[in-house]
Design a protein around this motif. Structure first.
Motif: not given
Length: 348
Positions: A155-167
């Motif tokens: 959910y945070k990724y979709e709201q641009n509130e967090a970024n994932p690791s490259a993996e």
């Protein structure tokens, strides 16, 4: 190693049609100034990017803001490891990259990975992630399971509130079969100029050697320390007086301590009118050399430079110079700028 990095940077800039100025001064907060069109760079080259002090970074950011430039560090390692190509690091709010990453950036191939606590991360487009997941009728739980993160994290990724690791980003992109990762454009072509504050940091030398024989060593040290403080006080007082005069003329003035110039003035009525200033009580070959360097820097920014002396005892052909008394007689910003324009015409 640092000289090799510096040479590589210069070569990269030349090959990509940048105009370059290399101040060649020790302990400056930047080593190179480069310009190509609207792109302006202030570059600090370091073998170990963790050797950048907070004072250097503060001044570098301050100057970059005034001249609408991007501050950037080019290095080869951190305190603990070798820097990776195609990865953006950060020290004191300034982006740091290897020469390879730097070259790719200015040739239009921005990096996508940045280093942070915990590893390497990427920026993704959260709206594309959400839209694609919903179009493929994939639940948040399913996507969380294949990427091995929590539903809350998706959910945070979709709201641009967090970024994932490259993996994790690679797993999500492969599963959804859609590109999500965005490039990191660390060099900007237009930077909004913000307000600045003065930063005064006098450099007082208390370690003068005793070269006079027959005098008590401790007494001599105390005397010389007092004299050093006195000289520094007089120098700072003269500089402060000059800066006040520039302010009265109509400049927003920023004092510097780790740059080739002593102050940078910005016309209050027209922020494009910049004035790089050297301030010295008396002139010598080193003062003239620095003034010539600053004159070249000012040309790179289509601006002006001036040397202010307490008493101007000679004429300067290649440098615009004024005595303190002559500066006091200037009526306003326009009069001073007209003097500098006339001086530049006469030098041609």
């Amino acid at each position: 190693m640092r000289e090799v990095l510096l040479s590589e940077c210069i070569q990269i800039l030349y090959e990509n049609n940048f105009v370059i100025s290399k101040p060649s001064l020790d302990r400056s907060c930047f080593d190179l100034i480069a310009r190509r069109g609207n792109t302006r760079l202030l570059i600090k080259v370091l073998k170990n990017i963790d050797s950048l002090s907070s004072q250097q970074s503060d001044e570098l950011c301050k100057i970059a803001s005034i001249v609408s430039a991007t501050p950037i560090i080019v290095g080869s390692r951190t305190r603990n490891s070798t820097m990776e190509d195609e990865v953006v690091y950060e020290r004191h709010h300034i982006k740091a990259v290897t020469t390879k990453t730097f070259e790719n950036q200015i040739t239009g191939r921005p990096p996508v990975v940045y280093a942070d606590r915990g590893g390497f991360f990427v920026n993704i487009d959260g709206s594309v992630l959400k839209r694609t997941r919903e179009q493929l009728n994939i639940s948040v739980g399913e996507l969380a399971e294949i990427s091995r993160v929590s539903r809350k994290t998706i959910y945070k990724y979709e709201q641009n509130e967090a970024n994932p690791s490259a993996e994790v980003a690679i797993k999500i992109e492969e599963y959804l079969d859609v590109p999500l990762v965005k490039g990191l454009h660390i060099i900007r072509e237009d930077i909004e100029i913000s307000s600045r504050e003065k930063h005064v940091e006098p450099n007082i030398n208390d370690n003068i050697k005793n070269e006079v024989s027959g005098i008590n060593s401790e007494s001599t040290k105390n005397h010389q320390s007092h004299q050093s403080h006195q000289n520094q006080f007089e120098e700072d007082s003269f500089k402060s007086n000059v800066l006040d005069l520039f302010s009265d003329l109509g400049f927003n003035v920023t004092e510097t301590t780790r740059a080739p110039f002593d102050a940078l003035g910005e016309d209050k009525e027209n922020s494009k009118n910049l004035l790089f200033t050297n301030i010295q009580e008396s002139s010598n070959e080193e003062v003239k050399r620095k003034a010539l360097i600053v004159n070249e820097i000012s040309k790179l920014f289509n601006s002006h430079s001036i040397l202010i002396l307490e008493n101007k005892d000679m004429q300067y052909k290649r440098i615009a110079a004024l005595s303190l008394k002559e500066l006091e007689q200037m009526g306003d910003t326009e009069e001073l700028l007209n003097f500098l324009k006339d001086k530049n015409k006469n030098k041609k």
